[in-house]
Design a protein around this motif. Structure first.
Motif, PDB file in Angstrom:
ATOM      1  N   ARG A 411     -44.606 -43.656  53.789  1.00  0.00           N
ATOM      2  CA  ARG A 411     -45.745 -44.575  53.946  1.00  0.00           C
ATOM      3  C   ARG A 411     -46.793 -44.309  52.867  1.00  0.00           C
ATOM      4  N   ALA A 412     -47.016 -43.031  52.549  1.00  0.00           N
ATOM      5  CA  ALA A 412     -47.995 -42.700  51.507  1.00  0.00           C
ATOM      6  C   ALA A 412     -47.566 -43.297  50.158  1.00  0.00           C
ATOM      7  N   LEU A 413     -46.260 -43.267  49.899  1.00  0.00           N
ATOM      8  CA  LEU A 413     -45.736 -43.835  48.642  1.00  0.00           C
ATOM      9  C   LEU A 413     -45.535 -45.349  48.741  1.00  0.00           C
ATOM     10  N   HIS A 414     -45.896 -45.925  49.891  1.00  0.00           N
ATOM     11  CA  HIS A 414     -45.697 -47.358  50.151  1.00  0.00           C
ATOM     12  C   HIS A 414     -44.218 -47.741  50.022  1.00  0.00           C
ATOM     13  N   LEU A 415     -43.350 -46.823  50.423  1.00  0.00           N
ATOM     14  CA  LEU A 415     -41.903 -47.059  50.344  1.00  0.00           C
ATOM     15  C   LEU A 415     -41.240 -46.950  51.716  1.00  0.00           C
ATOM     16  N   GLU A 416     -42.039 -47.145  52.792  1.00  0.00           N
ATOM     17  CA  GLU A 416     -41.480 -46.924  54.131  1.00  0.00           C
ATOM     18  C   GLU A 416     -40.402 -47.933  54.517  1.00  0.00           C
ATOM     19  N   ALA A 417     -40.329 -49.060  53.806  1.00  0.00           N
ATOM     20  CA  ALA A 417     -39.252 -50.011  54.121  1.00  0.00           C
ATOM     21  C   ALA A 417     -37.921 -49.523  53.544  1.00  0.00           C
ATOM     22  N   GLU A 418     -37.984 -48.581  52.596  1.00  0.00           N
ATOM     23  CA  GLU A 418     -36.760 -48.140  51.911  1.00  0.00           C
ATOM     24  C   GLU A 418     -36.305 -46.735  52.277  1.00  0.00           C
ATOM     25  N   ILE A 419     -37.269 -45.827  52.469  1.00  0.00           N
ATOM     26  CA  ILE A 419     -36.900 -44.423  52.668  1.00  0.00           C
ATOM     27  C   ILE A 419     -37.723 -43.801  53.808  1.00  0.00           C
ATOM     28  N   GLY A 420     -37.468 -42.521  54.084  1.00  0.00           N
ATOM     29  CA  GLY A 420     -38.297 -41.776  55.032  1.00  0.00           C
ATOM     30  C   GLY A 420     -37.694 -41.588  56.415  1.00  0.00           C
ATOM     31  N   SER A 421     -36.661 -42.370  56.746  1.00  0.00           N
ATOM     32  CA  SER A 421     -35.999 -42.206  58.049  1.00  0.00           C
ATOM     33  C   SER A 421     -34.552 -42.647  57.903  1.00  0.00           C
ATOM     34  N   LEU A 422     -33.734 -42.249  58.876  1.00  0.00           N
ATOM     35  CA  LEU A 422     -32.324 -42.658  58.868  1.00  0.00           C
ATOM     36  C   LEU A 422     -32.190 -43.871  59.766  1.00  0.00           C
ATOM     37  N   GLU A 423     -32.204 -45.062  59.159  1.00  0.00           N
ATOM     38  CA  GLU A 423     -32.122 -46.326  59.893  1.00  0.00           C
ATOM     39  C   GLU A 423     -31.287 -47.316  59.092  1.00  0.00           C
ATOM     40  N   PRO A 424     -30.545 -48.187  59.770  1.00  0.00           N
ATOM     41  CA  PRO A 424     -29.756 -49.183  59.052  1.00  0.00           C
ATOM     42  C   PRO A 424     -30.640 -50.022  58.127  1.00  0.00           C
ATOM     43  N   GLY A 425     -30.160 -50.268  56.920  1.00  0.00           N
ATOM     44  CA  GLY A 425     -30.901 -51.070  55.945  1.00  0.00           C
ATOM     45  C   GLY A 425     -31.695 -50.233  54.971  1.00  0.00           C
ATOM     46  N   LYS A 426     -31.957 -48.963  55.315  1.00  0.00           N
ATOM     47  CA  LYS A 426     -32.702 -48.103  54.385  1.00  0.00           C
ATOM     48  C   LYS A 426     -31.746 -47.435  53.394  1.00  0.00           C
ATOM     49  N   LYS A 427     -32.308 -46.893  52.326  1.00  0.00           N
ATOM     50  CA  LYS A 427     -31.506 -46.183  51.330  1.00  0.00           C
ATOM     51  C   LYS A 427     -30.852 -44.961  51.979  1.00  0.00           C
ATOM     52  N   ALA A 428     -29.652 -44.679  51.542  1.00  0.00           N
ATOM     53  CA  ALA A 428     -28.919 -43.534  52.106  1.00  0.00           C
ATOM     54  C   ALA A 428     -29.362 -42.248  51.423  1.00  0.00           C
ATOM     55  N   ASP A 429     -30.573 -41.788  51.784  1.00  0.00           N
ATOM     56  CA  ASP A 429     -31.114 -40.522  51.283  1.00  0.00           C
ATOM     57  C   ASP A 429     -31.105 -39.552  52.454  1.00  0.00           C
ATOM     58  N   LEU A 430     -30.162 -38.623  52.470  1.00  0.00           N
ATOM     59  CA  LEU A 430     -30.078 -37.707  53.605  1.00  0.00           C
ATOM     60  C   LEU A 430     -29.671 -36.311  53.158  1.00  0.00           C
ATOM     61  N   ILE A 431     -30.024 -35.336  54.003  1.00  0.00           N
ATOM     62  CA  ILE A 431     -29.663 -33.948  53.697  1.00  0.00           C
ATOM     63  C   ILE A 431     -28.977 -33.330  54.916  1.00  0.00           C
ATOM     64  N   ILE A 432     -28.074 -32.399  54.622  1.00  0.00           N
ATOM     65  CA  ILE A 432     -27.403 -31.669  55.698  1.00  0.00           C
ATOM     66  C   ILE A 432     -27.865 -30.215  55.620  1.00  0.00           C
ATOM     67  N   VAL A 433     -28.400 -29.739  56.744  1.00  0.00           N
ATOM     68  CA  VAL A 433     -29.002 -28.406  56.768  1.00  0.00           C
ATOM     69  C   VAL A 433     -28.185 -27.502  57.687  1.00  0.00           C
ATOM     70  N   GLY A 434     -27.772 -26.353  57.162  1.00  0.00           N
ATOM     71  CA  GLY A 434     -26.957 -25.404  57.922  1.00  0.00           C
ATOM     72  C   GLY A 434     -27.788 -24.668  58.962  1.00  0.00           C
ATOM     73  N   LEU A 435     -27.109 -24.192  60.003  1.00  0.00           N
ATOM     74  CA  LEU A 435     -27.797 -23.485  61.087  1.00  0.00           C
ATOM     75  C   LEU A 435     -27.120 -22.150  61.382  1.00  0.00           C
ATOM     76  N   SER A 436     -26.544 -21.538  60.327  1.00  0.00           N
ATOM     77  CA  SER A 436     -25.804 -20.310  60.607  1.00  0.00           C
ATOM     78  C   SER A 436     -26.471 -19.046  60.055  1.00  0.00           C
ATOM     79  N   ALA A 437     -27.611 -19.185  59.380  1.00  0.00           N
ATOM     80  CA  ALA A 437     -28.294 -17.994  58.854  1.00  0.00           C
ATOM     81  C   ALA A 437     -28.950 -17.231  60.017  1.00  0.00           C
ATOM     82  N   PRO A 438     -29.195 -15.920  59.836  1.00  0.00           N
ATOM     83  CA  PRO A 438     -29.824 -15.145  60.921  1.00  0.00           C
ATOM     84  C   PRO A 438     -31.141 -15.761  61.404  1.00  0.00           C
ATOM     85  N   HIS A 439     -31.933 -16.320  60.485  1.00  0.00           N
ATOM     86  CA  HIS A 439     -33.225 -16.893  60.885  1.00  0.00           C
ATOM     87  C   HIS A 439     -33.077 -18.264  61.561  1.00  0.00           C
TER      88      HIS A 439
END
Ligand SMILES: [Zn+2]
Length: 503
Positions: A411-439
């Motif tokens: 929203r700050a970049l005025h790009l909320e129609a394209e990015i910022g959440s995982l929703e149909p129609g938005k750009k496919a910008d996503l990350i996969i984060v592991g959960l196996s480290a001690p922390h």
């Protein structure tokens, strides 16, 4: 009838014919049982094979299915999906849902398995100066003035060339991709080279050529800077990954005329305007005494503010400034590391959010004011800085900090129609984060784990606009060893340049 079913039917008939021709060779009971057995085998195999074939035809083809992870959508309902999936076609998301449901609907050309991991929207770094990675740690623990005058200005004057910017951007891109940043906003010099390298790295960028009232490493006069910037805007117009912008540095380094010319140029091309606003108390006092109002009030008076402006910092803003920034739909960027490191102050994040200001998160720096590009750390610090200064652990929570790095950053970049959440129609910008480290274990609350426990190094895979730019920790778009070797080389060069007398 499917070809396989037809084959089964033919087989059935053939079996009957054979039975008649070979009559008397075996007992009729054996024949009957044998025929029934053959019929069952042939029909059974035909049916078993025809089911997926039919299903395959019914399923829609997609390029990528990210499956089985815990999907943190950041959509308006803030849905989280256990054993979820994200379907991608081209550079866009076509569906987000349960794995079982999406597997029935889609036939992916490629599948990324994310079981036991988090799938998040890519992080958005709303403010930085990417090539300054090559000046990281050059001089710290100084006042802003001493840092600028004794180190940064001389180091930039003697070293910042297009080659420096090229390698500095490559280093920044590596660091950002490793840490899960998929979009960043930048203000520096030779921004056309930054755009070229950003695109090559596969990152999305809102990139502003810096304009000042004194000579810069790339342009020595205002006329040159404006001409360079106009060419830069023309060059990148319509690019799907790069949004070229105009970045007058601030109201204290640009005259009223410079600010107006920069705004007029940006608006002629429909380009964003990037600027530093109310970063220090001193800046606000200076603008007040010169122009009779706070920096936001002054910028409003000269027609600068609007829904195309991205204002970094906004630390020293009062209630009237906040109302003005919200009303003019200015995007603001909070930079907690930088504000702490330079002892600039604490932005009124809680009040700004409550007033509906579009408020994202950025690293600033990376030299002298951070010194890295780590958005995981920035989320953690954003929440904790509000808590400690208000003596209230409820002041800004983990979910709000994650919002600032994702959907609110968009929203700050005025790009909320394209990015910022995982929703149909938005750009496919996503990350996969592991959960196996001690922390990272055990896991009770997802938002809390992301903001207070997980690290940039937990990011394993990064997809931007449907393109995989990092897979299992390996960046696919940059020659990592070469970039790191070159950064060390530049470090030695900068150090030598500061030891030598000025040219
Ligand atoms: Zn800055």
């Amino acid at each position: 009838m499917s070809p396989r079913r037809q084959k089964a039917e033919t087989g059935k008939r053939k079996t009957g014919i054979e039975k008649r021709r070979t009559g008397g060779f075996r007992s009729p009971v054996f024949h009957l049982l044998f025929s029934v057995f053959c019929l069952l085998v042939l029909c059974g195999s035909g049916l078993a094979q025809s089911a997926p074939a039919r299903q395959g035809r019914a399923r829609e083809r997609i390029d990528l299915l990210v499956a089985s992870g815990t999907v943190v959508t950041m959509d308006p309902q803030r849905r989280g999906l256990e054993d979820g999936a994200v379907a991608v076609r081209g550079d866009k998301i076509v569906a987000v849902g349960s794995r079982a449901e999406l597997e029935v609907r889609y036939l992916p050309a490629r599948r990324i398995e994310a079981r036991g991991k988090l799938v998040l929207p890519g992080l958005i770094n709303g403010h930085t100066h990417a090539p300054m990675t090559l000046l990281r740690g050059l001089a710290d623990d100084l006042t802003l003035q001493e840092w600028l005058e004794k180190y940064i200005f001389p180091a930039e004057a003697r070293n910042v060339t297009e080659d420096f910017v090229t390698w500095g951007t490559r280093l920044a891109a590596l660091e950002m991709i490793h840490g899960g940043t998929t979009t960043y906003a930048d203000m520096y010099y030779f921004e056309d080279a930054i755009a070229r390298e950003t695109k090559a790295a596969g990152l999305r960028g809102v990139l502003g050529e810096t304009i000042l009232d004194f000579p810069a490493p790339d342009n020595k006069t205002l006329a040159q800077a404006l001409a360079y910037t106009e060419n830069f805007l023309k060059h990148w117009k319509g690019d799907p990954m790069i949004r070229a912008a105009v970045a007058p540095h601030s109201a204290y380094t640009c005259s009223e005329s410079t600010l107006k010319q920069a705004a007029a140029l940006a608006r002629r091309y429909g380009a964003p305007l990037l600027i530093h606003v109310s970063e220090t108390k001193r800046e606000v006092e200076e603008i007040r005494s010169k122009h009779g109002g706070s920096p936001p009030q002054y910028l409003e008076k000269i027609g600068f503010l609007g829904p195309d402006v991205l204002a970094a910092h906004c630390v020293w803003v009062d209630a009237a400034d906040i109302a003005l920034l919200a009303a003019r739909q200015v995007g603001c960027v909070h930079n907690p590391s930088s504000n702490m490191m330079l002892a600039s102050g604490v932005a009124p994040v809680v009040e700004m959010r409550a007033a509906g200001v579009r408020l994202g998160l950025g690293t600033d720096g990376p030299a002298g004011s951070n010194n890295d590009l780590d958005m995981m750390e920035e989320m953690d610090l954003a929440a904790k800085l509000q808590k400690v200064t208000r003596m209230d652990p409820r002041a800004l929570g983990a979910q709000q900090a994650l919002e600032m790095a994702t959907i609110e950053g968009a929203r700050a970049l005025h790009l909320e129609a394209e990015i910022g959440s995982l929703e149909p129609g938005k750009k496919a910008d996503l990350i996969i984060v592991g959960l196996s480290a001690p922390h990272a274990v055990p896991l009770y609350q997802v938002y809390s784990q992301i903001v207070y426990a997980l690290k940039a190094s937990d990011v394993e895979t990064v997809v931007i606009g449907g393109r995989t730019v990092m897979e299992n920790g390996r960046v696919l778009t940059l020659a990592e060893a070469e970039v790191i070797a070159k950064a060390r080389e530049y470090g030695a060069k900068v150090q030598r340049s500061l030891a030598a007398p000025p040219k």
